[in-house]
Each structure stands twice: as C-alpha cells, then as structure tokens.
Design an enzyme around this catalytic site. Structure first.
Site, PDB file in Angstrom:
ATOM      1  N   MET A  16       5.917  -4.694 -52.630  1.00 58.26           N
ATOM      2  CA  MET A  16       6.432  -6.070 -52.694  1.00 58.26           C
ATOM      3  C   MET A  16       5.294  -7.093 -52.723  1.00 58.26           C
ATOM      4  O   MET A  16       5.300  -8.020 -53.528  1.00 58.26           O
ATOM      5  CB  MET A  16       7.349  -6.365 -51.482  1.00 58.26           C
ATOM      6  CG  MET A  16       8.676  -5.674 -51.515  1.00 58.26           C
ATOM      7  SD  MET A  16       9.748  -6.212 -52.869  1.00 58.26           S
ATOM      8  CE  MET A  16      10.251  -7.840 -52.329  1.00 58.26           C
ATOM      9  N   GLY A  17       4.314  -6.905 -51.829  1.00 59.64           N
ATOM     10  CA  GLY A  17       3.180  -7.834 -51.764  1.00 59.64           C
ATOM     11  C   GLY A  17       2.399  -7.834 -53.064  1.00 59.64           C
ATOM     12  O   GLY A  17       2.036  -8.882 -53.601  1.00 59.64           O
ATOM     13  N   SER A 131      14.192 -11.948 -51.990  1.00 56.58           N
ATOM     14  CA  SER A 131      15.137 -10.906 -52.391  1.00 56.58           C
ATOM     15  C   SER A 131      14.975 -10.545 -53.861  1.00 56.58           C
ATOM     16  O   SER A 131      14.629 -11.392 -54.679  1.00 56.58           O
ATOM     17  CB  SER A 131      16.571 -11.369 -52.146  1.00 56.58           C
ATOM     18  OG  SER A 131      17.473 -10.389 -52.613  1.00 56.58           O
ATOM     19  N   GLY A 132      15.261  -9.300 -54.146  1.00 57.34           N
ATOM     20  CA  GLY A 132      15.236  -8.854 -55.549  1.00 57.34           C
ATOM     21  C   GLY A 132      14.566  -7.514 -55.721  1.00 57.34           C
ATOM     22  O   GLY A 132      14.447  -7.017 -56.842  1.00 57.34           O
ATOM     23  N   LYS A 185      18.288 -15.492 -45.353  1.00 54.87           N
ATOM     24  CA  LYS A 185      18.052 -14.143 -45.900  1.00 54.87           C
ATOM     25  C   LYS A 185      18.841 -13.090 -45.111  1.00 54.87           C
ATOM     26  O   LYS A 185      19.379 -12.137 -45.682  1.00 54.87           O
ATOM     27  CB  LYS A 185      16.551 -13.817 -45.883  1.00 54.87           C
ATOM     28  CG  LYS A 185      16.211 -12.403 -46.381  1.00 54.87           C
ATOM     29  CD  LYS A 185      16.691 -12.160 -47.800  1.00 54.87           C
ATOM     30  CE  LYS A 185      16.151 -10.937 -48.500  1.00 54.87           C
ATOM     31  NZ  LYS A 185      16.284  -9.663 -47.877  1.00 54.87           N
ATOM     32  N   HIS A 188      22.293 -13.333 -46.284  1.00 60.39           N
ATOM     33  CA  HIS A 188      22.296 -12.724 -47.629  1.00 60.39           C
ATOM     34  C   HIS A 188      22.455 -11.206 -47.489  1.00 60.39           C
ATOM     35  O   HIS A 188      23.263 -10.573 -48.174  1.00 60.39           O
ATOM     36  CB  HIS A 188      20.984 -13.074 -48.354  1.00 60.39           C
ATOM     37  CG  HIS A 188      20.689 -12.233 -49.559  1.00 60.39           C
ATOM     38  ND1 HIS A 188      20.234 -10.925 -49.454  1.00 60.39           N
ATOM     39  CD2 HIS A 188      20.801 -12.478 -50.885  1.00 60.39           C
ATOM     40  CE1 HIS A 188      20.068 -10.418 -50.668  1.00 60.39           C
ATOM     41  NE2 HIS A 188      20.402 -11.346 -51.555  1.00 60.39           N
ATOM     42  N   ASN A 189      21.691 -10.625 -46.592  1.00 62.31           N
ATOM     43  CA  ASN A 189      21.744  -9.173 -46.428  1.00 62.31           C
ATOM     44  C   ASN A 189      23.081  -8.710 -45.851  1.00 62.31           C
ATOM     45  O   ASN A 189      23.582  -7.646 -46.209  1.00 62.31           O
ATOM     46  CB  ASN A 189      20.585  -8.687 -45.553  1.00 62.31           C
ATOM     47  CG  ASN A 189      19.289  -8.622 -46.343  1.00 62.31           C
ATOM     48  OD1 ASN A 189      19.110  -9.358 -47.310  1.00 62.31           O
ATOM     49  ND2 ASN A 189      18.373  -7.771 -45.937  1.00 62.31           N
ATOM     50  N   GLU A 192      25.259  -8.646 -48.657  1.00 56.36           N
ATOM     51  CA  GLU A 192      24.839  -7.473 -49.462  1.00 56.36           C
ATOM     52  C   GLU A 192      25.506  -6.192 -48.917  1.00 56.36           C
ATOM     53  O   GLU A 192      26.073  -5.407 -49.668  1.00 56.36           O
ATOM     54  CB  GLU A 192      23.314  -7.371 -49.386  1.00 56.36           C
ATOM     55  CG  GLU A 192      22.669  -6.170 -50.029  1.00 56.36           C
ATOM     56  CD  GLU A 192      21.146  -6.154 -49.759  1.00 56.36           C
ATOM     57  OE1 GLU A 192      20.468  -7.143 -50.091  1.00 56.36           O
ATOM     58  OE2 GLU A 192      20.648  -5.147 -49.213  1.00 56.36           O
ATOM     59  N   TYR A 193      25.464  -6.022 -47.601  1.00 60.46           N
ATOM     60  CA  TYR A 193      26.105  -4.854 -46.982  1.00 60.46           C
ATOM     61  C   TYR A 193      27.603  -4.843 -47.307  1.00 60.46           C
ATOM     62  O   TYR A 193      28.184  -3.810 -47.623  1.00 60.46           O
ATOM     63  CB  TYR A 193      25.954  -4.904 -45.452  1.00 60.46           C
ATOM     64  CG  TYR A 193      24.691  -4.323 -44.867  1.00 60.46           C
ATOM     65  CD1 TYR A 193      23.438  -4.694 -45.326  1.00 60.46           C
ATOM     66  CD2 TYR A 193      24.752  -3.424 -43.798  1.00 60.46           C
ATOM     67  CE1 TYR A 193      22.285  -4.185 -44.742  1.00 60.46           C
ATOM     68  CE2 TYR A 193      23.604  -2.906 -43.218  1.00 60.46           C
ATOM     69  CZ  TYR A 193      22.368  -3.299 -43.692  1.00 60.46           C
ATOM     70  OH  TYR A 193      21.232  -2.795 -43.108  1.00 60.46           O
TER      71      TYR A 193
HETATM   72  C1  6PG Z   1      16.705  -7.706 -50.911  1.00 64.86           C
HETATM   73  C2  6PG Z   1      17.186  -6.623 -49.992  1.00 64.86           C
HETATM   74  C3  6PG Z   1      16.061  -6.003 -49.256  1.00 64.86           C
HETATM   75  C4  6PG Z   1      16.479  -4.671 -48.600  1.00 64.86           C
HETATM   76  C5  6PG Z   1      16.874  -4.814 -47.153  1.00 64.86           C
HETATM   77  C6  6PG Z   1      18.145  -4.151 -46.713  1.00 64.86           C
HETATM   78  O1  6PG Z   1      17.270  -8.777 -50.793  1.00 64.86           O
HETATM   79  O2  6PG Z   1      15.841  -7.463 -51.744  1.00 64.86           O
HETATM   80  O3  6PG Z   1      18.107  -7.139 -49.068  1.00 64.86           O
HETATM   81  O4  6PG Z   1      15.536  -6.945 -48.402  1.00 64.86           O
HETATM   82  O5  6PG Z   1      17.412  -4.047 -49.355  1.00 64.86           O
HETATM   83  O6  6PG Z   1      15.812  -4.267 -46.468  1.00 64.86           O
HETATM   84  O7  6PG Z   1      17.978  -2.794 -46.585  1.00 64.86           O
HETATM   85  P1  6PG Z   1      18.808  -1.814 -45.671  1.00 64.86           P
HETATM   86  O8  6PG Z   1      20.024  -1.436 -46.465  1.00 64.86           O
HETATM   87  O9  6PG Z   1      17.885  -0.664 -45.490  1.00 64.86           O
HETATM   88  O10 6PG Z   1      19.140  -2.470 -44.382  1.00 64.86           O
END
Ligand code: 6PG
Length: 470
Positions: A16-17, A131-132, A185, A188-189, A192-193
């Site tokens: 990522m970095g 994110s991405g 963020k 956001h996650n 995402e879940y």
């Molecule tokens: C993003 C993702 C990224 C990663 C998280 C969640 O936005 O690019 O959210 O940050 O997928 O670490 O991962 P886990 O499913 O392992 O909790």
C-alpha cells in the site's frame, strides 16, 4: 546539511505504501520512502515510472532530512503499537508545523490521542482513511482525511491529484475534526462487511434455484450493469469464473468457509453501541464472520439438526429478480445505517463530519463504491443534516420498489432453512424504523416492574413509577 528536495515521504513500504508513493510520483510529486527492509526500498525504486522522482532509504533520519518544509509524511504501518513507535522515533527529527499522517486503519480514539499528543509539540497529526486495496492505491484510491484544516490544506493538492475521480471530482475531501477521517473509514469498513455478507447470502439463495458458477457469473454481471452497479458486485461476478489451479473445480468452491477479519467491522459495531445508534446489518455481518470460524461445532450441529427442504418452487427467473431486490434493499439499508452512525457521531463526538462530502468520497475508488451513492449524494446535498437517509423521498421510492420481493425472499429463506441473517436483519430494522409505536412500551413496563426504572406516559409529561401487581 543535505538539500531539501522531496515533496512527500512514506514510512512503511509494504504494497500500500509503495503504491501510494508511486501514484504521487506519477502525478509529478517528488517522493521518498523509508523502510528498514532493503528489498522494499529497492522494489520501490525499480517500480517507478521512468522520468519520475522516487527514492528509497533505509534510515528514517535521512528521509526526514530530505523533505521540504513543512514536511509532509505518511506512515502505512500496522495499526496499534507500531504507529506509536513510529511517532516516537519521528519526534526528535521533526520541526514545528510538520504534518504527519497515519494512513492505516487505526482506531479513531488512538488517532484522537495522537492528535493531542503531537499538537502539544507543534506537529500536525492527521488520521486518513485510504480505501481501494493495492490497485486503488496505485491508480486512484478513495481518501478520507480528518484533522486540522491547516494541515489538510498542506496536503490537499497531493491527495486530490492521486485520488480516484468521479466525473472529474476527486474522491477526497476534508471530513472533519481530529479522528474523523479514521472514524469515516471505520464506518466504511462496517458497510463493507455488511454488503459482503449480503452478497454471500444472495449467492446461497440463488443456489437454491440450482444456479451453477457460470450462471452465477452471468447473474452478477447483469446485476452490475443495472442498479446494483458496484465494485463488490463486479468482483463477485469475476470470482465465479476463476479456475482452481490445483483441481478442475472453480476456485470459489475450494475455499474454506472460515472468514477472516482484521477488526474494523467489529469496531463499527462496538462504537455504534457506544453512541448509541442501531446498525444491526453491520452487527450481523460481524457475527456471521465470527460464526463462520466455529466450523467444528457447525459440522456437529449439521449432523444433529435436519434442514427443511432446501428447494424452492418459484421459477428461476422470478427468484433471481426477487433475490436481486432483496440484495438491493439490504444494501440500501446498510448504507443508511452507516450514514446514520456518521450523522450521530458527528454531533455526539463533535467531529463535524460533512455527510455530503463523505458520500462524495465514497462514490469512487473505495471498496463500497456504487451508483446507488449518487442518489444518496443528491439527498444529502439537499439536506446535509438528514438523520437517516430512509427519510429521503427518492430513497423511499427505491425501498418501495424492492420491499415486496424482499419479504418474499425472507419468507423463502426461513422456509428453506437458508441462513440469511443480514437480509433478514435489514428487513427487521426497516420494519422497526417505520413503526410509529413499537412494542417497547412493554419493555418499559417490565423494567419498572422489576427494577423501578420508571417510565414516561403518552398523555402526561414526567417520570412515573408504579408498584406493579398490587
Ligand atoms: C479498503 C478495505 C481495507 C481492508 C480492511 C478490512 O477499504 O481498502 O476496507 O482497508 O479490506 O482491512 O479487512 P478485513 O476484512 O480483514 O477486516
């Protein structure tokens, strides 16, 4: 003293970095990265586009010395102690006015603590959500910065240059005070879940109608061309086609059902309860990942309990449309819960998160990007203080279109014994949210009965207690 030449520095040259730095260099910024691991500094330099200015160093002090003042540097190291360790090693090397960014998935309370700690030393500390994934970092991520406005202004041109763009608008904006970037963020996650769980339930429901991987691919592909257009639906369509290189099967069928997690979804649920705000679809997604890990017990239980007939009578095309609508509905509700959480946090934690900007930033580059967010953006632009997006008329029309089929899917899931916790939970939340008088008057009566917790009446103001049963 060496000449100050570099615009931006990165601590931690993991994928990522490295990709973020290369992205910056591609946009004309001169960049320098630090990592103790020589192979990583080498990999950074050799991956640089010809003609760009990219340098890797194995000494932190060297990197800091070579940065233009005020220094702008980011760390992308694992959340927790490593971030504090980096901060401690940076402090003696920095000067007042320098800007230090934590671009990892840190908990916002840690960010708050670090902002205060470094502010006392005259150093700006910003928590920024990125994110991405790997690809997004290289080609255009969604960026969620929080912190003080002055620090943001120093890094704004760079962040805007490297971010994803939607119709020319950068997917980065100032998202509020102190820990707000990491808070946004985190939420956001959580979303995402929730969406990932909803998609996995749709997958299992579609399999009830006998769809194989090729058909699943077609269905998700066509969904991604309609109102479900989103990154997660798009990659899901791809996944069904991937062949396994060890067997003749599709890879998805060879993957263990134990799902991992790094904890950001759990944080969202925990912090939602703290506020409090109800995010039950996110809670279900977290719980189901946890339950997925209890494989041995599930195997035992599967032997102990008979499943109801696992087939459906609905014609396949009708069923596909119904599942589509249930997924669409669940996604609408997941965003609604996450955004309601941001609304509440903005006030309760005094973060001043501008909801229209947060939605704008999520439209491109990030894992939860989707065309649905265009509708949400319009809604928040018209009413930035909307407590819940379900109160918007355009969103209500989308819900109206999907609700009948969602109820049909939930009924079928219950009858066939198909676990669909997130879809069911989105419907249960919606039905509670649209209920004018919930049955919680009875809860209040019970609380007062056994614990003298008092209750309020519907006709007279004040607090009341009754000696029940007398
Ligand atoms: C993003 C993702 C990224 C990663 C998280 C969640 O936005 O690019 O959210 O940050 O997928 O670490 O991962 P886990 O499913 O392992 O909790």
């Amino acid at each position: 003293m060496a000449q100050s030449v570099f615009d931006f520095g990165m601590i931690g040259l993991g994928v990522m970095g490295r990709n973020l730095l290369l992205n910056m260099a591609d946009h004309g910024f001169s960049v320098i990265g630090f990592d103790k691991d020589n192979t990583k500094t080498g990999a950074l330099e050799s991956a640089a586009t010809a003609g760009t200015t990219v340098k890797g160093v194995a000494e932190l002090a060297t990197m800091v010395q070579l940065l233009e003042r005020p220094r702008k540097l980011m760390m992308l190291v694992p959340a927790g102690k490593p971030v504090d360790d980096v901060i401690e090693s940076l402090i003696p090397l920095l000067e007042k006015g320098d800007v230090v960014i934590d671009g990892g998935n840190s908990h916002y309370t840690d960010t708050l603590r670090r902002v205060k700690y470094l502010r006392e030393k005259g150093i700006h500390f910003m928590g920024i959500g990125v994110s991405g994934g790997e690809k997004g970092a290289r080609t255009g991520p969604s960026i969620m910065p929080g912190g003080d406005q002055e620090a943001y202004n120093h890094v704004k041109p760079m962040l805007e240059a490297i971010s994803a763009k939607v119709n020319g608008t950068p997917c980065v904006a100032y998202l509020g005070k102190e820990g707000a970037g990491h808070y946004v963020k985190m939420v956001h996650n959580g979303i995402e879940y929730a969406i990932m769980q909803l998609i996995s339930e749709a997958y299992s429901l579609l399999k009830l109608a006998g769809l194989d991987n090729d058909r699943l691919h077609q269905v998700f592909k066509s969904w991604n061309e309609g109102d479900l257009q989103s990154f997660l639906v798009e990659i899901t369509a791809d996944i069904f086609l991937q062949k396994d290189d060890k067997t003749s099967n599709r890879l998805v069928d060879m993957i263990s059902d134990k799902a991992g997690s790094k904890g950001t979804g759990k944080w969202t649920s925990q912090d939602a309860m703290e506020l409090p705000v109800a995010v039950p679809v996110i809670d279900s997604a977290v719980a189901l990942r946890t339950l997925s890990g209890y494989k041995d017990e599930r195997v035992q239980a599967a032997g102990l309990y008979k499943s109801p007939a696992g087939t459906i009578n609905t014609p396949a095309d009708t069923w596909i449309q119904q599942v589509h609508d249930a997924l669409h509905f669940g996604i609408i509700i997941s965003y609604a819960q996450g955004l309601a959480m941001l609304h509440q946090a903005s006030k309760e934690l005094d973060m001043q998160i501008p909801l229209p900007e947060a939605v704008k930033v999520w439209r491109g580059g990030c894992i939860i990007r989707s065309t649905l967010l265009e509708v949400y953006l319009k809604a928040y632009q018209a009413a930035p203080e909307l407590p819940n997006i379900l109160l918007n008329k355009d969103v209500a029309a989308l819900v109206e279109n999907a609700i009948t089929n969602t109820r049909a899917v939930v009924a079928q899931a219950a009858q066939t014994g198909t676990a669909a916790a997130a879809i069911m939970s989105s419907l249960a939340y919606f039905d509670a949210y649209r209920t004018e008088r919930m049955p919680t008057n009875l809860v209040q009566a019970q609380r007062d009965y056994f614990g003298a917790h008092t209750y309020q009446r519907i006709d007279v103001p004040g607090s009341f207690h009754t000696v029940w049963g007398e």
